[in-house]
Design an enzyme around this catalytic site. Structure first.
Site, mmCIF file in Angstrom:
data_model
loop_
_atom_site.group_PDB
_atom_site.id
_atom_site.type_symbol
_atom_site.label_atom_id
_atom_site.label_comp_id
_atom_site.label_asym_id
_atom_site.label_seq_id
_atom_site.Cartn_x
_atom_site.Cartn_y
_atom_site.Cartn_z
ATOM 1 N N ASP A 205 -5.320 53.182 -41.665
ATOM 2 C CA ASP A 205 -6.485 52.358 -41.363
ATOM 3 C C ASP A 205 -7.728 53.174 -41.706
ATOM 4 O O ASP A 205 -8.156 54.022 -40.919
ATOM 5 C CB ASP A 205 -6.505 51.940 -39.889
ATOM 6 C CG ASP A 205 -7.569 50.878 -39.611
ATOM 7 O OD1 ASP A 205 -8.605 50.896 -40.308
ATOM 8 O OD2 ASP A 205 -7.367 50.042 -38.712
ATOM 9 N N ARG A 266 -1.638 37.649 -40.053
ATOM 10 C CA ARG A 266 -1.902 36.428 -40.802
ATOM 11 C C ARG A 266 -1.200 36.524 -42.152
ATOM 12 O O ARG A 266 -1.162 37.584 -42.770
ATOM 13 C CB ARG A 266 -3.411 36.221 -41.023
ATOM 14 C CG ARG A 266 -4.166 35.769 -39.780
ATOM 15 C CD ARG A 266 -3.791 34.358 -39.363
ATOM 16 N NE ARG A 266 -4.575 33.863 -38.235
ATOM 17 C CZ ARG A 266 -4.233 33.995 -36.981
ATOM 18 N NH1 ARG A 266 -3.112 34.639 -36.653
ATOM 19 N NH2 ARG A 266 -4.985 33.490 -36.014
ATOM 20 N N ASP A 290 6.047 35.802 -38.374
ATOM 21 C CA ASP A 290 5.681 34.809 -37.367
ATOM 22 C C ASP A 290 4.548 33.914 -37.868
ATOM 23 O O ASP A 290 4.164 32.974 -37.193
ATOM 24 C CB ASP A 290 5.239 35.527 -36.085
ATOM 25 C CG ASP A 290 4.949 34.575 -34.935
ATOM 26 O OD1 ASP A 290 5.828 33.739 -34.629
ATOM 27 O OD2 ASP A 290 3.856 34.653 -34.353
ATOM 28 N N GLU A 295 0.919 26.118 -42.297
ATOM 29 C CA GLU A 295 1.639 25.865 -41.054
ATOM 30 C C GLU A 295 1.479 24.412 -40.620
ATOM 31 O O GLU A 295 0.362 23.880 -40.707
ATOM 32 C CB GLU A 295 1.148 26.820 -39.955
ATOM 33 C CG GLU A 295 1.455 28.271 -40.275
ATOM 34 C CD GLU A 295 1.079 29.253 -39.175
ATOM 35 O OE1 GLU A 295 0.647 28.818 -38.086
ATOM 36 O OE2 GLU A 295 1.210 30.464 -39.406
ATOM 37 N N HIS A 314 4.981 31.035 -35.313
ATOM 38 C CA HIS A 314 3.652 31.444 -34.850
ATOM 39 C C HIS A 314 3.581 31.463 -33.320
ATOM 40 O O HIS A 314 2.754 30.789 -32.698
ATOM 41 C CB HIS A 314 2.566 30.527 -35.411
ATOM 42 C CG HIS A 314 1.235 31.211 -35.535
ATOM 43 N ND1 HIS A 314 0.310 30.895 -36.504
ATOM 44 C CD2 HIS A 314 0.663 32.208 -34.811
ATOM 45 C CE1 HIS A 314 -0.762 31.653 -36.372
ATOM 46 N NE2 HIS A 314 -0.572 32.468 -35.351
#
Length: 350
Positions: A205, A266, A290, A295, A314
């Site tokens: 990160d 996402r 997930d 969707e 999700h």
């Protein structure tokens, strides 16, 4: 004279009572009508004329916000981790800060992420589905309570029809390397839980200082090192212009062929075709997802047919506790505004 506040999301009772000392409270939106039972036009009408507007999942476009601002709105809050349901560019132009609730579901998503990792490593979902379908089960027995006196009961014999032969033997998380792409609120919670399983944590990160990562006992590293060393890579990236499709063929080329990808963030951060190709060609061992690019996920999506992919609809951020976390955070934002104190959670992006 009390201020006027309209609530579309639930707040903890003790906090609500504290707010009532400053405000007359009106309920609207989904708090009044129920989840999924409101339109933006209805919310616009119900929330016009209030100094403080607090939303949950309701949408507020440019036109709606302009109406509210003209009618005297000076505070707006959205009880979501990423308040993209509100056009913040209008608020920024009018110098109205947007309060939100970052990390409200960090515990929920972190626990779910660990659950997916365990399910992948130990073939839990795959073997459960197999038993439900009748794979590797014995013949019908008239009296299931009439059992032989055997001390060592096993699924045997260990031949080509054995579950291990079909599903493969899983592995332990202990001692494995978990790569975290993103070390925000959720990434940090995942790291803490994975360490309890004895995993080594590698973090990529570039926006988080190295000392912050090392305070958690994790290793701060480059993207190439994280991808090349990880047995599992868990994605915790926001959807920005710079992150869309960032997880692509280049990433998969650098990963171990025995490594797995976990995505509870996402889908837009992963290049869909590259992901499907990597899983089909066994460039990576498998994945748990997930979230999807559309969707509900289309019934003919190839991920749903892959035995090396665990798919859930999700669910990671949904628990009965999340509303409590977000409600407390939003109530604190409201009280800070009412008391003239500095607010902690302000959304800066347009």
């Amino acid at each position: 004279m009390k201020k006027k506040i309209v609530l579309c999301t639930k707040l903890p009772e003790d906090k609500r009572k504290e707010i009532e000392a400053y405000c007359d409270i009106t309920e609207a939106g989904e708090l009044k009508h129920g989840k999924g039972n409101v339109t933006e036009d209805l919310v616009r009408q119900e929330c016009t004329g209030f100094e403080l507007v607090v939303l949950g999942d309701e949408y507020a476009s440019k036109e709606t916000l302009e109406d509210w601002i003209q009618s005297g709105m000076k505070f707006i809050g959205v009880a979501k981790g990423t308040p993209v349901t509100v056009d913040n560019s209008i608020l920024l132009r009018n110098n109205i800060p947007l309060s939100y609730t970052p990390g409200r579901n960090r515990v929920a998503v972190a626990e779910y992420t660990l659950g997916l990792m365990i399910a992948l490593a130990r073939k839990i979902a795959l073997s459960y589905e197999g038993l439900r379908k009748g794979d590797h089960t014995g013949p019908v027995k008239e009296n299931i309570y009439d059992v032989p006196k055997i001390k060592n009961v096993t699924f045997g014999p260990l031949d080509q029809h054995h579950p291990f032969s079909d599903y493969g033997i899983g592995f332990e998380l202990y001692g494995k390397v978990l790569g975290l792409a993103g070390f925000g609120a959720i990434g940090k919670e995942v790291a803490k839980r994975a360490m309890a399983f004895g995993m080594k944590i590698y973090v990529y990160d570039p926006y988080v200082p190295q000392e912050v990562v090392e305070q958690f006992g994790a290793k701060y590293c480059s993207l190439d090192e994280m991808l090349g060393q990880s047995d599992m890579v868990s994605i915790h990236l926001p959807v920005l212009e710079s992150t869309q499709n960032i997880v692509n063929k280049d990433w998969f080329d650098k990963m171990k062929p025995t490594a797995y990808v976990i995505n509870t963030a996402r889908a837009a951060v992963i290049n869909q075709k590259d992901f499907v190709d990597a899983l089909t060609s066994k460039k990576i061992a498998g994945a748990a997802v997930d979230v999807y690019w559309q969707e509900p996920v289309p019934v003919n999506h190839p991920l749903l047919r892959m035995r090396n992919v665990l798919c859930t609809p999700h669910m990671a951020g949904l628990t009965s506790d999340v509303d409590g976390w977000s409600g407390k955070m939003m109530a604190d934002e409201i009280l800070a505004y009412l008391k003239g104190e500095e607010r902690k959670y302000i959304w800066k992006r347009a």
